[in-house]
Design an enzyme around this catalytic site. Structure first.
Site, mmCIF file in Angstrom:
data_model
loop_
_atom_site.group_PDB
_atom_site.id
_atom_site.type_symbol
_atom_site.label_atom_id
_atom_site.label_comp_id
_atom_site.label_asym_id
_atom_site.label_seq_id
_atom_site.Cartn_x
_atom_site.Cartn_y
_atom_site.Cartn_z
ATOM 1 N N TYR A 30 0.835 -1.205 0.000
ATOM 2 C CA TYR A 30 0.000 0.000 0.000
ATOM 3 C C TYR A 30 0.872 1.258 0.000
ATOM 4 O O TYR A 30 0.601 2.219 -0.725
ATOM 5 C CB TYR A 30 -0.919 -0.007 1.224
ATOM 6 C CG TYR A 30 -1.597 1.318 1.480
ATOM 7 C CD1 TYR A 30 -2.674 1.732 0.703
ATOM 8 C CD2 TYR A 30 -1.148 2.159 2.493
ATOM 9 C CE1 TYR A 30 -3.290 2.965 0.930
ATOM 10 C CE2 TYR A 30 -1.749 3.388 2.726
ATOM 11 C CZ TYR A 30 -2.822 3.784 1.945
ATOM 12 O OH TYR A 30 -3.414 5.000 2.174
ATOM 13 N N GLN A 133 -3.260 18.198 5.990
ATOM 14 C CA GLN A 133 -3.712 17.936 4.622
ATOM 15 C C GLN A 133 -5.202 17.621 4.643
ATOM 16 O O GLN A 133 -5.679 16.843 5.470
ATOM 17 C CB GLN A 133 -2.942 16.760 4.018
ATOM 18 C CG GLN A 133 -3.420 16.316 2.650
ATOM 19 C CD GLN A 133 -4.503 15.257 2.728
ATOM 20 O OE1 GLN A 133 -4.604 14.529 3.718
ATOM 21 N NE2 GLN A 133 -5.323 15.160 1.698
ATOM 22 N N TYR A 135 -8.724 16.402 2.485
ATOM 23 C CA TYR A 135 -9.516 15.918 1.354
ATOM 24 C C TYR A 135 -10.899 16.545 1.472
ATOM 25 O O TYR A 135 -11.459 16.617 2.571
ATOM 26 C CB TYR A 135 -9.662 14.394 1.388
ATOM 27 C CG TYR A 135 -8.403 13.626 1.082
ATOM 28 C CD1 TYR A 135 -7.790 13.704 -0.160
ATOM 29 C CD2 TYR A 135 -7.835 12.789 2.035
ATOM 30 C CE1 TYR A 135 -6.645 12.977 -0.447
ATOM 31 C CE2 TYR A 135 -6.691 12.053 1.765
ATOM 32 C CZ TYR A 135 -6.099 12.159 0.521
ATOM 33 O OH TYR A 135 -4.966 11.444 0.251
ATOM 34 N N ARG A 170 -4.890 0.791 -8.355
ATOM 35 C CA ARG A 170 -3.644 0.344 -7.728
ATOM 36 C C ARG A 170 -3.650 -1.180 -7.635
ATOM 37 O O ARG A 170 -4.300 -1.771 -6.770
ATOM 38 C CB ARG A 170 -3.494 1.002 -6.352
ATOM 39 C CG ARG A 170 -3.517 2.522 -6.454
ATOM 40 C CD ARG A 170 -3.644 3.232 -5.128
ATOM 41 N NE ARG A 170 -3.843 4.666 -5.326
ATOM 42 C CZ ARG A 170 -4.135 5.532 -4.354
ATOM 43 N NH1 ARG A 170 -4.249 5.102 -3.106
ATOM 44 N NH2 ARG A 170 -4.314 6.812 -4.638
ATOM 45 N N LYS A 261 -2.294 20.935 -3.436
ATOM 46 C CA LYS A 261 -1.415 19.791 -3.667
ATOM 47 C C LYS A 261 -1.956 18.939 -4.811
ATOM 48 O O LYS A 261 -3.068 18.416 -4.727
ATOM 49 C CB LYS A 261 -1.310 18.939 -2.396
ATOM 50 C CG LYS A 261 -0.396 17.720 -2.511
ATOM 51 C CD LYS A 261 -0.351 16.958 -1.196
ATOM 52 C CE LYS A 261 0.610 15.792 -1.247
ATOM 53 N NZ LYS A 261 0.179 14.751 -2.204
ATOM 54 N N HIS A 285 0.680 12.775 -6.997
ATOM 55 C CA HIS A 285 0.234 11.897 -5.918
ATOM 56 C C HIS A 285 1.185 10.713 -5.739
ATOM 57 O O HIS A 285 0.781 9.594 -5.440
ATOM 58 C CB HIS A 285 -1.187 11.388 -6.179
ATOM 59 C CG HIS A 285 -2.027 11.252 -4.941
ATOM 60 N ND1 HIS A 285 -2.948 12.193 -4.552
ATOM 61 C CD2 HIS A 285 -2.083 10.281 -3.989
ATOM 62 C CE1 HIS A 285 -3.541 11.803 -3.434
ATOM 63 N NE2 HIS A 285 -3.024 10.650 -3.061
ATOM 64 N N ARG A 288 0.455 7.555 -7.747
ATOM 65 C CA ARG A 288 -0.621 6.695 -7.248
ATOM 66 C C ARG A 288 -1.977 6.991 -7.896
ATOM 67 O O ARG A 288 -2.969 6.353 -7.527
ATOM 68 C CB ARG A 288 -0.730 6.837 -5.732
ATOM 69 C CG ARG A 288 0.479 6.326 -4.989
ATOM 70 C CD ARG A 288 0.461 6.702 -3.526
ATOM 71 N NE ARG A 288 -0.638 6.127 -2.787
ATOM 72 C CZ ARG A 288 -0.672 4.887 -2.304
ATOM 73 N NH1 ARG A 288 0.350 4.071 -2.519
ATOM 74 N NH2 ARG A 288 -1.701 4.454 -1.619
#
Length: 388
Positions: A30, A133, A135, A170, A261, A285, A288
């Site tokens: 991960y 950070q 979201y 991923r 970002k 990212h 990712r």
């Protein structure tokens, strides 16, 4: 921290190998993995390595200075520990240990919305403010509550992630049962046997390191039992409808420094400046999200030429050494962020290992400064590059 021969780790690769031995496979993958075939993940590191520094001799390096100023704060080197979701699962209360290591190194630590430790827990480490950070969640009321908690915890710099309209594919997470594809092998690799094969991690984090939820959103996630439940909740709450209008709203509710970002396009960089952001992070990212896009090293000079004199320009993705920090400065950034390196160093040996890694980065940066003729971080420009 070393291998079976008790060799001291000297580079990112050494810490990564030690972390791979210590962590369960699903957690290592991960952190270590990227999206798709991981083309962008590889480009991120390879393109920094291809940026060639000059070697200039007989410059007075006796008063070398690796420090920079960022948003009014003096940093011992141009480095920030980037936000990493679930980063705190690699060592007991991992983000707290990382904040202590960052404090000792004289650099900022940025806590993820989906970190394990809470804003309050990290804020209590020291008087040095952490970054946070964010979201964007569908429930704007929750967003405002989280931002109020961040401010009360001393946060003055907010990094808002803008490149998560949809989640990248991923493969490693799918194989390990972290992101769908829960076949028998995924369940097997993420289950009790994997924990049993990594007893130090199982005891340090699994038994002694709780609670294991996403601390900053725990109060909103009902009947959660493990990090996967939190991942499911955040997956349903991440707002894929976010546009520049939402950045305007965020600018009205956040009174501190606002850093966007996930900028990887010149036009987006210009819009970020126009919207009133105080800074931006050139980022994909960490490879990712959309596989096959440009590396941050290749896009940074273009964005720096377009807006570098109008904003505070940062960069992440593939930074592994102090030489990379000098390369980032030379291409136009004020500082760089690292994600995987600090998390894997922490996994390799906790706060002590991360402190060692950050010390090695600073030492490596000073070597690059002294032998490229720049001497001081503030003097680094494209003149230190072989092909400006």
């Amino acid at each position: 921290m070393g291998d079976s021969l008790n060799l001291l780790p000297a580079s990112y690769g050494d810490f990564r190998r030690a972390a791979e031995k210590r962590l369960p496979r699903f957690l290592f993958d991960y952190i270590d993995g990227g999206s798709g075939a991981e083309v962008t993940l590889r480009r991120n590191t390879a393109d920094w390595e291809s940026v060639q520094l000059t070697q200039k001799v007989l410059r007075d390096a006796s008063k070398m200075d690796s420090s920079v100023e960022l948003f009014g704060e003096k940093l011992a080197m141009p480095l920030v520990l980037a936000p990493v979701g679930m980063g705190g699962m690699t060592a007991r209360r991992g983000e707290v240990q990382a904040k202590r290591a960052a404090d000792k190194a004289g650099i900022p630590f940025c806590l993820s919305t989906v970190g394990i430790c809470t804003l309050e827990e990290v804020g209590a480490v020291s008087d040095r403010p952490a970054w946070f950070q964010l979201y964007m969640l569908k429930d704007r009321g929750i967003v405002e509550e989280i931002l109020a908690r961040a401010w009360a915890s001393g946060v003055r710099t907010l990094a808002f992630t803008i490149d998560l309209a949809v989640l990248g594919t991923r493969y490693r997470d799918i194989r390990n049962g972290m992101a769908g594809g829960l076949g028998p092998w995924g369940k097997f690799r993420s289950g009790a046997l994997d924990y049993a094969l990594h007893p130090r991690w199982a005891w340090d984090v699994g038994v002694k390191g709780g609670p294991h939820g996403f601390g900053n959103i725990a109060m909103y996630v009902k009947q959660s039992k493990n990090p996967r439940d939190y991942l499911n909740w955040t997956g349903s709450q991440f707002d894929s409808s976010v546009t520049w209008k939402d950045i305007e709203w965020l600018r009205t509710v956040w009174q501190g420094n606002l850093v966007l970002k996930g900028v990887l396009d010149v036009d987006d960089a210009k819009q970020s400046v126009a919207i009133g952001a105080d800074g931006m992070i050139v980022s994909n990212h960490g490879g990712r999200q959309l596989d096959g896009v440009s590396s941050t090293a290749s896009m940074l000079p273009h964005i720096a030429d377009a807006v570098g004199d109008q904003t505070t320009l940062l960069v992440d993705g593939g930074i592994r050494s102090g030489q990379d920090l000098v390369r980032a400065l030379a291409l136009g950034a004020k500082a760089a962020l690292i994600g995987r390196p600090w998390v894997l160093a922490l996994a390799a040996g906790g706060e002590a290992a991360l402190t060692r890694y950050l010390g090695l980065m600073k030492q490596d940066m000073r070597t690059a400064l002294g032998l490229s003729g720049a001497i001081n971080a503030k003097d680094v420009g494209r003149g230190v590059l072989l092909r400006p």
